[in-house]
Design an enzyme around this catalytic site. Structure first.
Site, PDB file in Angstrom:
ATOM      1  N   CYS A 175      -0.129  -7.249  -1.339  1.00  0.00           N
ATOM      2  CA  CYS A 175      -0.041  -6.048  -0.504  1.00  0.00           C
ATOM      3  C   CYS A 175       0.495  -4.863  -1.290  1.00  0.00           C
ATOM      4  CB  CYS A 175       0.840  -6.332   0.716  1.00  0.00           C
ATOM      5  SG  CYS A 175       1.073  -4.890   1.761  1.00  0.00           S
ATOM      6  N   CYS A 205       2.952  -2.610   0.573  1.00  0.00           N
ATOM      7  CA  CYS A 205       4.298  -3.173   0.706  1.00  0.00           C
ATOM      8  C   CYS A 205       5.062  -3.107  -0.615  1.00  0.00           C
ATOM      9  CB  CYS A 205       4.248  -4.649   1.114  1.00  0.00           C
ATOM     10  SG  CYS A 205       2.999  -5.077   2.303  1.00  0.00           S
ATOM     11  N   ASP A 206       4.401  -3.438  -1.705  1.00  0.00           N
ATOM     12  CA  ASP A 206       5.128  -3.707  -2.951  1.00  0.00           C
ATOM     13  C   ASP A 206       4.856  -2.741  -4.095  1.00  0.00           C
ATOM     14  OD1 ASP A 206       6.266  -5.933  -1.732  1.00  0.00           O
ATOM     15  OD2 ASP A 206       4.587  -7.219  -2.278  1.00  0.00           O
TER      16      ASP A 206
END
Ligand code: NAP
Length: 316
Positions: A132, A135-136
């Site tokens: 992701c 997200c990261d």
């Protein structure tokens, strides 16, 4: 017999459970093999509103669960083998032979990111391996990153990651990309993206401190190569967790549940879907949580208008 059973405990299912429990509907929440969902596989979540300093994914999910329990949601672990949606109450058959019945169902079983299945990959999720970028990506500021995949997701992730990374190497197993032309063009025009096509990933190299490289097979030369990297984003698609429904709920061709636009209603009255299991587009914790709220409110309205006693009578 339950008024409602929520299947799945990611942000969508737990938000639905909080709302249903607060409405005194005493939901039963079934936790599957990955309690808390995809967020439990990430580290820090920085984009969930309300946490200015960020919060660890597992902690966020544990908090949501506690919040649902506080209002009386009941939890149990179980693997659902099949569902009978042909008549109400709906029947769930669990592994081990037990059956459960509910007047309504909320399906929030999510979608699982596909992994390559190569050595070193799963061990380093959260330590350099991610599925992701939203997200990261932030954690890879100034670093070199590999994105694996040749579809629209890979193009999108690669483009997004160039905001942070010093260089993004796109690794794909074939010479041709599957992605749409517009997404390919966008990625090809991005000077920070370099291409290593015709390479099949073989192994993730890592030290205890994080990822250091990806071993690939060069399909043109037949030789193995190691591409140095500090991060590996696997973007080879998602699988919605809808197999257990046995085709009884309408889905798209990939398997995502179709809902009536602007609602959580599936094609079966009394069955609602929320979160990634019905969302191939946004896939964020906050959008999942929002759709969980919608499902709970839709479910509540449905129960208010339903002839609950008639169904119970058919049981005896
Ligand atoms: P996808 O189109 O199925 O592409 C998956 C890619 O991963 C393919 O290139 C495939 O290679 C590769 N792959 C699959 N398994 C692999 C493995 N084991 N090892 C190495 N490579 C592997 O999936 P997606 O990109 O997630 O897209 C899914 C759907 O969402 C599509 O309809 C897409 O258009 C849509 N989407 C749209 C957008 C957008 O428009 N903004 C963004 C994201 C996704 P092969 O090509 O060799 O099979």
């Amino acid at each position: 017999m339950y008024k409602t059973i929520v299947i799945g405990t990611g942000p969508a299912g737990l938000t639905a459970a909080i709302y249903l429990a607060r409405a005194n509907l005493n939901p039963l929440v079934i936790e599957g093999p990955e309690p808390g969902g995809q967020l439990t596989t990430t580290t820090e979540v920085e984009n969930f509103p309300g946490f200015p300093e960020g919060i660890m994914g597992p902690e966020l999910m544990a908090n949501m669960r506690k919040q649902a329990e506080r209002f009386g949601a009941e939890f149990r672990t179980g693997w659902i083998n099949s569902v009978d949606t042909s008549k109400r109450p709906f029947t769930l058959s669990l592994e081990g032979g037990e059956t459960l019945q509910a007047e309504t169902l909320i399906i929030s079983t999510g979608a699982s990111a596909k992994y390559l299945g190569i050595p070193g990959e799963r061990d380093n999720v959260g330590r350099g391996v991610s599925t992701c970028a939203t997200c990261d990506g932030f954690f890879f500021r100034g670093k070199k990153i590999i994105v694996v995949g040749g579809g629209d997701s890979a193009m999108e992730e690669a483009n997004f990651l160039t905001r942070f990374a010093s260089e993004v190497v796109l690794v794909h197993r074939r010479a041709e990309l599957r992605a749409s032309k517009i997404m390919q063009d966008r990625a090809r025009e991005n000077p920070k993206i370099t291409w290593m096509l015709n390479r099949t990933p073989l192994e993730v190299h890592a030290t205890g401190m994080g990822v250091t490289g990806l071993k690939v097979l060069n399909n043109e030369t037949g030789k193995e190569e190691v591409i140095e990297t500090q991060g590996l984003f696997v973007a080879i698609g998602h699988t919605p967790n809808t197999k257990f429904l046995g085709g009884q709920i309408e889905t798209d061709e990939i398997g995502y549940i179709k809902v009536k636009p602007g609602t959580s209603e599936t094609n079966v009255p009394g069955i609602f879907a929320c979160g990634d299991v019905q969302d191939n587009r946004y896939r964020q914790a906050i959008t999942a949580a929002g759709s969980g709220c919608m499902a709970a409110l839709d479910c509540e309205k449905f129960l208010e208008g339903s002839a609950v006693h008639d169904w119970s009578a058919t049981l005896s």
